[in-house]
Motif scaffolding. Structure first.
Motif, PDB file in Angstrom:
ATOM      1  N   HIS A  11       0.834  -1.193   0.000  1.00 43.95           N
ATOM      2  CA  HIS A  11       0.000   0.000   0.000  1.00 43.95           C
ATOM      3  C   HIS A  11       0.868   1.243   0.000  1.00 43.95           C
ATOM      4  O   HIS A  11       1.609   1.482   0.947  1.00 43.95           O
ATOM      5  N   GLN A  12       0.792   1.985  -1.097  1.00 40.01           N
ATOM      6  CA  GLN A  12       1.502   3.285  -1.189  1.00 40.01           C
ATOM      7  C   GLN A  12       2.981   3.167  -0.835  1.00 40.01           C
ATOM      8  O   GLN A  12       3.525   3.980  -0.095  1.00 40.01           O
ATOM      9  N   VAL A  13       3.626   2.115  -1.384  1.00 41.39           N
ATOM     10  CA  VAL A  13       5.030   1.863  -1.044  1.00 41.39           C
ATOM     11  C   VAL A  13       5.960   2.736  -1.886  1.00 41.39           C
ATOM     12  O   VAL A  13       5.842   2.776  -3.112  1.00 41.39           O
ATOM     13  N   SER A  14       6.857   3.438  -1.209  1.00 46.48           N
ATOM     14  CA  SER A  14       7.846   4.243  -1.920  1.00 46.48           C
ATOM     15  C   SER A  14       9.244   3.930  -1.423  1.00 46.48           C
ATOM     16  O   SER A  14       9.442   3.668  -0.242  1.00 46.48           O
ATOM     17  N   ARG A  21      12.198   8.981  -6.595  1.00 49.21           N
ATOM     18  CA  ARG A  21      11.245   7.996  -6.073  1.00 49.21           C
ATOM     19  C   ARG A  21      11.339   6.748  -6.947  1.00 49.21           C
ATOM     20  O   ARG A  21      10.696   6.643  -7.979  1.00 49.21           O
ATOM     21  N   ASN A  24       7.317   4.438  -6.485  1.00 47.22           N
ATOM     22  CA  ASN A  24       6.601   5.697  -6.342  1.00 47.22           C
ATOM     23  C   ASN A  24       5.152   5.440  -5.930  1.00 47.22           C
ATOM     24  O   ASN A  24       4.299   5.207  -6.763  1.00 47.22           O
ATOM     25  N   SER A  25       4.905   5.439  -4.623  1.00 49.86           N
ATOM     26  CA  SER A  25       3.552   5.199  -4.084  1.00 49.86           C
ATOM     27  C   SER A  25       2.912   4.000  -4.768  1.00 49.86           C
ATOM     28  O   SER A  25       1.799   4.084  -5.280  1.00 49.86           O
ATOM     29  N   ASP A  27       1.022   0.632  -5.426  1.00 53.46           N
ATOM     30  CA  ASP A  27      -0.041  -0.199  -4.863  1.00 53.46           C
ATOM     31  C   ASP A  27      -0.085  -1.517  -5.610  1.00 53.46           C
ATOM     32  O   ASP A  27      -0.019  -1.556  -6.833  1.00 53.46           O
ATOM     33  N   SER A  59      10.870  -0.210   2.950  1.00 53.33           N
ATOM     34  CA  SER A  59      10.372   0.920   2.171  1.00 53.33           C
ATOM     35  C   SER A  59      10.440   2.179   3.019  1.00 53.33           C
ATOM     36  O   SER A  59      10.387   2.131   4.242  1.00 53.33           O
ATOM     37  N   GLU A  61       8.268   4.662   2.559  1.00 52.09           N
ATOM     38  CA  GLU A  61       6.866   5.008   2.845  1.00 52.09           C
ATOM     39  C   GLU A  61       6.018   3.785   2.543  1.00 52.09           C
ATOM     40  O   GLU A  61       6.414   2.934   1.759  1.00 52.09           O
ATOM     41  N   GLY A  62       4.837   3.729   3.153  1.00 47.48           N
ATOM     42  CA  GLY A  62       3.883   2.688   2.822  1.00 47.48           C
ATOM     43  C   GLY A  62       4.061   1.421   3.636  1.00 47.48           C
ATOM     44  O   GLY A  62       4.965   1.318   4.464  1.00 47.48           O
ATOM     45  N   ARG A 208       5.935   2.246 -10.574  1.00 46.76           N
ATOM     46  CA  ARG A 208       4.530   1.984 -10.240  1.00 46.76           C
ATOM     47  C   ARG A 208       4.057   0.739 -10.965  1.00 46.76           C
ATOM     48  O   ARG A 208       4.648   0.319 -11.956  1.00 46.76           O
TER      49      ARG A 208
END
Ligand SMILES: Nc1ncnc2c1ncn2[C@@H]1O[C@H](COP(=O)(O)OP(=O)(O)O)[C@@H](O)[C@H]1O
Ligand SMILES: [Mg+2]
Lengths: 237, 235
Positions: A11-14, A21, A24-25, A27, A59, A61-62, A208
């Motif tokens: 989920h929203q992995v960066s 990035r 990049n966010s 999913d 990661s 983020e996410g 992505r």
């Protein structure tokens, strides 16, 4: 028996390095067993995603979950990974296999014999692993990755540069273990191989996931314009 | 010319007849250097391996210090050890000055940095190669260290040989802390220095020949190990 590491949800992995990035966010949700193949141009972030799913890098983020549980060391214990360039211990073929089992305190000569037989390396058991040919090396690392009976197997271009015979041996094994409930997630550039093996294709571009489509439908009519361009051979980096 | 020939024949005689004095000196040399080597390897290989695979703050500084210590002049090491072990020094109460133990300590200080630095280099290369695999397999740190040492065995043997070569041929440090006392702290190198300065060339020559033979054997062994490692593709 259902695979306890499914579904995989990212989920929203960066992943961010020097302001870029790289993922990049992203999913992604994978619910189905069988073989999922990740495709996409060089630099799309496929290898990074696989490393992330295997917990080798975390990661920035996410979140990533396996069967509703957040990624942790115990989950990696039930996964295996075959890297793009085969890493072999400076030991014999046999000792490369024995190392894994001994480390987990589940050494069993019968298991090693079976693994050697499966990849057709029995006659080379005592040979130094680093003297094997490219195809033999890849077969050995696959056998080693499967020794621990993983619930999930990641492969990063495991059959690039192999001759048809080695490729076939590896593909047959992958088909068999996926039917025996090991979830397989593999990166490939080989369209033929993806058609032969994949149940689902995940197509990545610029960090992505562009689309996730059943294999037949993907090769028939991909949804994203990036995948269409990729299959036509004129992708846009 | 006569002295020259006489010395040579006497030296040869000493070697062929396995002269007692000669043997005593050689055996002390080996005892001192092999003890120093064993202890240095225990510290050095462990520390070198840790340094190679762990990342922590100050790692770079430690590596620089170790590298600098590889070039320590033996006489300076001898002087420092002397200062510590002399009766008025902080470790004077141990009464180690002018004993084989003092020589072992000096040689440990000389060769441990070499063992650490070379081990670190070897294991670093291996770590670069194995890191992802071991992370993937969730190999514990202890098993990883064991695997690194086993898989670097040929390279580590050459490291050990290098340490031995340095220890056995070193003279500056052991002459200061050992004092070159007959039957107690006379080793090959210090005897060669002393006998030569006295003009007694025969014993010096005999010891010199044996030291040379040892150095060559060590070099040959190292070359052979490298060759073996390559042939077996362990390198
Ligand atoms: N550690 C890193 N630091 C900086 N950039 C990286 C790092 N690892 C990968 N990259 C970059 O991330 C992008 C995606 O890499 P990768 O996942 O290996 O692509 P691929 O889809 O071909 O497997 C590439 O542009 C690569 O240069
Ligand atoms: Mg890649």
């Amino acid at each position: 028996m259902p695979n306890s590491l499914l579904p995989i949800t990212a989920h929203q992995v960066s992943i961010i390095r020097k302001g870029r990035r790289l993922l990049n966010s992203l999913d992604l949700t994978i619910t189905n067993p069988g073989i999922t193949m990740i495709m996409g141009p060089n630099g799309a972030g496929k290898s990074l995603l696989l490393r992330c799913l295997h917990g080798l890098i975390s990661s920035d983020e996410g979140e990533i979950h396996f069967g509703q549980k957040p990624m942790e060391a115990k989950i990696r214990y039930r996964q295996s990974m075959v890297f793009q360039s085969p890493t072999l211990l400076r030991r014999s073929v046999y000792a490369n296999l024995a190392f894994v089992l001994k480390d987990r305190r589940m050494f069993d000569p019968a298991k090693i014999d079976h693994a050697l037989n499966m990849v057709g390396l029995t006659h080379l058991a005592t040979q130094s692993a680093r003297l094997l040919s490219g195809g033999e090396k890849q077969r050995l690392v696959l056998a080693r990755a499967l020794l621990t009976d993983p619930d999930m197997l990641f492969l990063d271009e495991a059959t690039s540069n192999l001759d048809p015979a080695s490729t076939k041996i590896i593909e047959d094994i992958l088909r068999k273990v996926s039917q025996a409930s090991t979830k397989i997630i593999a990166i490939t550039h080989d369209l033929g191989q993806a058609k032969r093996l994949a149940d689902t294709i995940v197509f990545m571009h610029q960090g992505r996931v562009c689309e996730q489509t059943p294999s037949d439908a993907f090769f028939d009519q991909p949804i994203s314009k990036e995948a269409r361009a990729f299959l036509k051979g004129d992708l846009l980096l | 010319m006569n002295i020259y020939l006489d010395s040579l024949t006497t030296a040869l005689q000493l070697i062929i007849t396995a002269d007692a004095v000669l043997l005593e000196i050689i055996s002390l040399s080996l005892r001192v250097s092999l003890s120093a080597l064993a202890l240095s390897c225990i510290f050095g290989i462990t520390l070198g391996t840790m340094l190679a695979i762990r990342s922590f703050r100050g790692r770079g500084v430690i590596i620089s210090i170790v590298n600098a210590m590889m070039g320590l002049p033996p006489v300076v090491v001898g002087l420092i050890v002397y200062l510590h072990l002399s009766r008025s020094g902080p470790l004077g109460w141990m009464g180690l000055l002018y004993t084989p133990s003092a020589m072992i300590i000096a040689q440990i200080i000389l060769i441990t940095p070499i063992i650490i630095a070379l081990t670190c280099q070897m294991i670093e290369d291996l770590h670069e190669d194995y890191r992802d695999l071991f992370a993937s397999l969730s190999v514990s740190r202890l098993s990883a260290i064991k695997a690194y040492i086993i898989d670097a065995r040929y390279s580590l043997l050459t490291v050990i040989l290098a340490g031995f070569g340095r220890a056995i041929s070193e003279v500056g440090a052991v002459i200061i802390v050992g004092g070159n006392i007959d039957h107690l702290t006379r080793v090959m190198t210090t005897t060669i220095a002393l006998e030569t300065s006295k003009g007694e060339l025969a014993l010096a020559l005999a010891l010199g020949a044996i030291l040379l033979a040892m150095a060559m054997a060590v070099n040959l062994a190292a070359t052979w190990l490298k060759h073996l490692a390559k042939r077996r593709a362990y390198a």
